[in-house]
Design a protein around this motif. Structure first.
Motif, PDB file in Angstrom:
ATOM      1  N   GLU A  53       0.813  -1.219   0.000  1.00 20.56           N
ATOM      2  CA  GLU A  53       0.000   0.000   0.000  1.00 20.56           C
ATOM      3  C   GLU A  53       0.850   1.275   0.000  1.00 20.56           C
ATOM      4  N   ALA A  54       2.156   1.131   0.121  1.00 18.93           N
ATOM      5  CA  ALA A  54       3.033   2.305   0.026  1.00 18.93           C
ATOM      6  C   ALA A  54       3.028   2.816  -1.410  1.00 18.93           C
ATOM      7  N   PRO A  55       3.051   4.131  -1.617  1.00 19.85           N
ATOM      8  CA  PRO A  55       3.049   4.669  -2.979  1.00 19.85           C
ATOM      9  C   PRO A  55       4.190   4.065  -3.801  1.00 19.85           C
ATOM     10  N   PRO A  56       3.884   3.496  -4.979  1.00 24.65           N
ATOM     11  CA  PRO A  56       4.917   2.827  -5.791  1.00 24.65           C
ATOM     12  C   PRO A  56       6.133   3.710  -6.083  1.00 24.65           C
ATOM     13  N   ALA A  57       5.896   5.005  -6.263  1.00 25.04           N
ATOM     14  CA  ALA A  57       7.000   5.903  -6.625  1.00 25.04           C
ATOM     15  C   ALA A  57       8.025   6.041  -5.506  1.00 25.04           C
ATOM     16  N   THR A  58       7.585   5.807  -4.272  1.00 22.42           N
ATOM     17  CA  THR A  58       8.494   5.998  -3.126  1.00 22.42           C
ATOM     18  C   THR A  58       8.851   4.700  -2.414  1.00 22.42           C
ATOM     19  N   ARG A  59       8.233   3.583  -2.824  1.00 20.39           N
ATOM     20  CA  ARG A  59       8.416   2.326  -2.095  1.00 20.39           C
ATOM     21  C   ARG A  59       9.886   1.909  -2.043  1.00 20.39           C
ATOM     22  N   GLY A  60      10.553   1.974  -3.178  1.00 21.86           N
ATOM     23  CA  GLY A  60      11.956   1.569  -3.227  1.00 21.86           C
ATOM     24  C   GLY A  60      12.834   2.431  -2.352  1.00 21.86           C
ATOM     25  N   ALA A  61      12.600   3.738  -2.388  1.00 22.17           N
ATOM     26  CA  ALA A  61      13.417   4.655  -1.591  1.00 22.17           C
ATOM     27  C   ALA A  61      13.213   4.425  -0.100  1.00 22.17           C
ATOM     28  N   LEU A  62      11.978   4.085   0.289  1.00 24.63           N
ATOM     29  CA  LEU A  62      11.693   3.880   1.702  1.00 24.63           C
ATOM     30  C   LEU A  62      12.443   2.684   2.268  1.00 24.63           C
ATOM     31  N   LEU A  63      12.658   1.684   1.429  1.00 25.12           N
ATOM     32  CA  LEU A  63      13.206   0.429   1.918  1.00 25.12           C
ATOM     33  C   LEU A  63      14.701   0.262   1.629  1.00 25.12           C
ATOM     34  N   LYS A  64      15.303   1.252   1.002  1.00 24.81           N
ATOM     35  CA  LYS A  64      16.720   1.128   0.708  1.00 24.81           C
ATOM     36  C   LYS A  64      17.554   1.548   1.929  1.00 24.81           C
ATOM     37  N   ASP A  65      18.812   1.253   1.872  1.00 21.16           N
ATOM     38  CA  ASP A  65      19.775   1.648   2.912  1.00 21.16           C
ATOM     39  C   ASP A  65      19.473   1.030   4.276  1.00 21.16           C
ATOM     40  N   LEU A  66      18.747  -0.092   4.290  1.00 23.37           N
ATOM     41  CA  LEU A  66      18.546  -0.783   5.559  1.00 23.37           C
ATOM     42  C   LEU A  66      19.816  -1.550   5.917  1.00 23.37           C
ATOM     43  N   PRO A  67      20.106  -1.699   7.202  1.00 22.85           N
ATOM     44  CA  PRO A  67      21.277  -2.486   7.602  1.00 22.85           C
ATOM     45  C   PRO A  67      21.188  -3.912   7.061  1.00 22.85           C
ATOM     46  N   LYS A  68      22.323  -4.444   6.650  1.00 23.44           N
ATOM     47  CA  LYS A  68      22.394  -5.812   6.152  1.00 23.44           C
ATOM     48  C   LYS A  68      23.308  -6.626   7.058  1.00 23.44           C
ATOM     49  N   TYR A  69      23.034  -7.904   7.155  1.00 22.33           N
ATOM     50  CA  TYR A  69      23.804  -8.774   8.029  1.00 22.33           C
ATOM     51  C   TYR A  69      24.216 -10.051   7.292  1.00 22.33           C
TER      52      TYR A  69
END
Length: 558
Positions: free
Chosen positions: A361-377
């Motif tokens: 339900e997140a706006p498609p135009a911003t979905r990728g930006a919202l979920l990027k740069d999350l910590p990775k393990y």
């Protein structure tokens, strides 16, 4: 917002129980995990590459008189106020209905509410669908809706869904077929939950007549779904009958009845699938994926899910109280090896406590930006040990609670213990009965002295806030009493935000904090699994089976 859940040993995602000793299970797990880590495990030939998600199995070509379905455990009740577990909910989803419907594609649509409006941030108005009959033939009224929803507000009922109503001020009849819910403050998830059990509608007369006996084997329920309650033989089975007076022709049941049989042992269930004694079942044991994926007795399918396997950090006063130790432990867990050895190669390593499907339900135009740069393990034992050393790890003991429920659970526990050893901790595995394991989710005293325990945590709405609200300061399911003011503020913003972009941004902030601080350790996601015998078809594989009338679509295979 999540609340206490009843029933299964792994709480919001238990798996089948295998009757063997903990010692034997752990020994087998050690071999499997070691093999997976060395790249030699072969749980299924090319299984990981072969698995795919199916939106819908082939449509039924006609009806069937009946079919049988396996359940790994018998429900304690089918009262919707106490049903938040796989066995009762997959039954109730075919018998009772909610104001809204959670569909297999994880969208929401009207059900017993023909329409609804949100005229103010604290008001939801529902127009109740006319012409709907309960299974006893009486007509659905606004009074029934009010009585059903109010049960979740009543302390005497003590509904497991009470937390979803924590911002509800009142539920009132405001027209001949109109019900208005007034909130104390804006709540962006309340309406969504009315597509799950919090929105269930039962006959007010039945609730009054049945009293404390409502939902038990003798009384059953009296709702509006495509099947009605038939009979319940304790310890054996529960039968539903097709309701010919059902209002929705598109979901009219294709089978005359459904018989749910209680089969606790996973090997027994798999053998029943193979022999045709049982026609199908959800939650197929992962160690049987290869066997059932190639059998002539039917077909194994995988579908949409919102579940993440997590290690709950239940003690923040010990060495795991330092987020660097939690980060180090997660980096030292061979999660790809767990998926390969424990989940039959079917699943994906996750660094988040939520699945991607929840962000639809997140706006498609911003979905990728919202979920990027999350910590990775990524799996890196050497780096993990160095990080743990920086945090002062030097042989401290941690206790990992487990129960010999199935091979997947045992393999995970052994892998986590190996990771703890690799970073300098001294893990102790505490294997307890399934019944005692359940109390870890309900009784703080049961968690005393326990540092980690496993859960398979699913959501009941298409919104990551269902997960994040579980970790707010003071939340019942915040089992380690983790607290982060910035996280709480993000969750509060998400709760109050109806605007999709604002809501998604607040959720993304909460996710970033949770992924960095790791109050729980995410392991992997796994699709829903379902087996259909060779004579039936029609189901839509999806976690929505907990609230959607999936059995109504099952019929004869061409």
């Amino acid at each position: 917002m999540s609340s206490a859940r009843s029933g299964s040993p792994l709480h919001r995602g238990s798996r089948s129980r295998i009757r063997h000793t903990a010692a034997a299970a752990l020994a087998a797990a050690a071999v499997l995990v070691a093999s997976a880590c060395s790249g030699t495990a072969q749980p299924a030939k090319d299984q990981a590459a072969a698995y795919k998600l199916t939106d819908r199995t082939p449509a039924a070509v006609g009806g069937v008189d009946s079919f049988t379905w396996s359940l790994y455990a018998e429900p304690t009740t089918i009262d919707y106020a106490y049903s938040f577990d796989f066995p009762p909910n997959q039954i109730l989803s075919n018998v009772c209905e909610s104001l809204l419907r959670w569909n297999p594609d994880l969208t929401t649509s009207p059900a017993l509410a023909a329409s609804y409006a949100n005229p103010t941030p604290t008001t939801w108005v529902y127009q109740i669908r006319p012409g709907v009959k309960f299974h006893d033939g009486t007509a659905l009224t606004a009074e029934d809706v009010v009585a059903s929803l109010r049960r979740n507000l009543d302390p005497e009922t003590a509904s497991v869904w009470a937390n979803q109503y924590k911002n509800v001020k009142s539920v009132d009849k405001t027209g001949p077929m109109e019900v208005t819910v007034t909130l104390t403050k804006p709540d962006s998830t309340f309406n969504k939950y009315l597509a799950a059990s919090p929105g269930t509608v039962e006959s007010a007369a039945t609730l009054a007549k049945s009293g404390k006996d409502y939902g038990n084997p003798q009384t059953g329920v009296n709702c509006t779904g495509p099947f009605s309650f038939g009979s319940w033989t304790s310890g054996q089975s529960l039968t539903l009958k097709r309701f010919d007076g059902y209002w929705n022709q598109e979901l009219k049941a294709k089978s005359g009845q459904v018989k749910f049989v209680f089969l606790a042992d996973s090997t027994t269930r798999v053998n029943a699938f193979q022999s045709g004694e049982v026609d199908g079942g959800w939650m197929v044991p992962p160690n049987a994926y290869a066997q059932l994926g190639s059998t002539g007795a039917g077909k194994l399918y995988f579908g949409r899910n919102t579940t993440v396997a997590d290690e709950v950090v239940s003690n923040l006063k010990g060495p795991l109280g330092d987020p660097r130790v939690r980060q180090a432990l997660l980096m030292a867990i061979d999660r790809k090896g767990i998926v390969k050895a424990g989940a039959g190669g079917v699943g994906e390593v996750s660094d988040s406590l939520t699945t991607d499907t929840l962000w639809a339900e997140a706006p498609p135009a911003t979905r990728g930006a919202l979920l990027k740069d999350l910590p990775k393990y990524p799996y890196d034992p050497i780096r993990a040990k160095a990080l743990a050393a920086q945090a002062g790890v030097n042989g401290q003991k941690i206790v990992i609670a487990t129960s010999p429920l199935d091979s997947q659970t045992t393999i995970i526990t052994q892998a986590v213990a190996q990771a703890a050893t690799a970073i300098g901790l001294k893990p102790q595995i505490d294997s307890v009965s399934a019944e005692k394991y359940t109390t870890l989710f309900t009784d703080p005293a049961a968690r005393e002295g326990i540092d980690l325990f496993l859960t398979f945590w699913y959501t009941s709405i298409t919104d990551p806030l269902d997960m994040f609200a579980s970790l707010e300061t003071g939340a019942f399911s915040n089992y380690g009493n983790w607290s982060d003011p910035a996280f709480d503020a993000a969750v509060d913003r998400a709760v109050g935000a109806y605007d999709p972009a604002e809501h998604a941004a607040a959720n993304a902030e909460a996710q970033k904090i949770a992924t960095r601080e790791l109050p729980w350790l995410p392991l992997y996601t796994q699709p829903v699994s379902v087996f259909l015998g060779k004579r039936i078809t029609g189901v839509q594989p999806s976690i929505a089976y907990l609230y959607y009338p999936w059995a109504a679509e099952i019929g004869a295979k061409g």
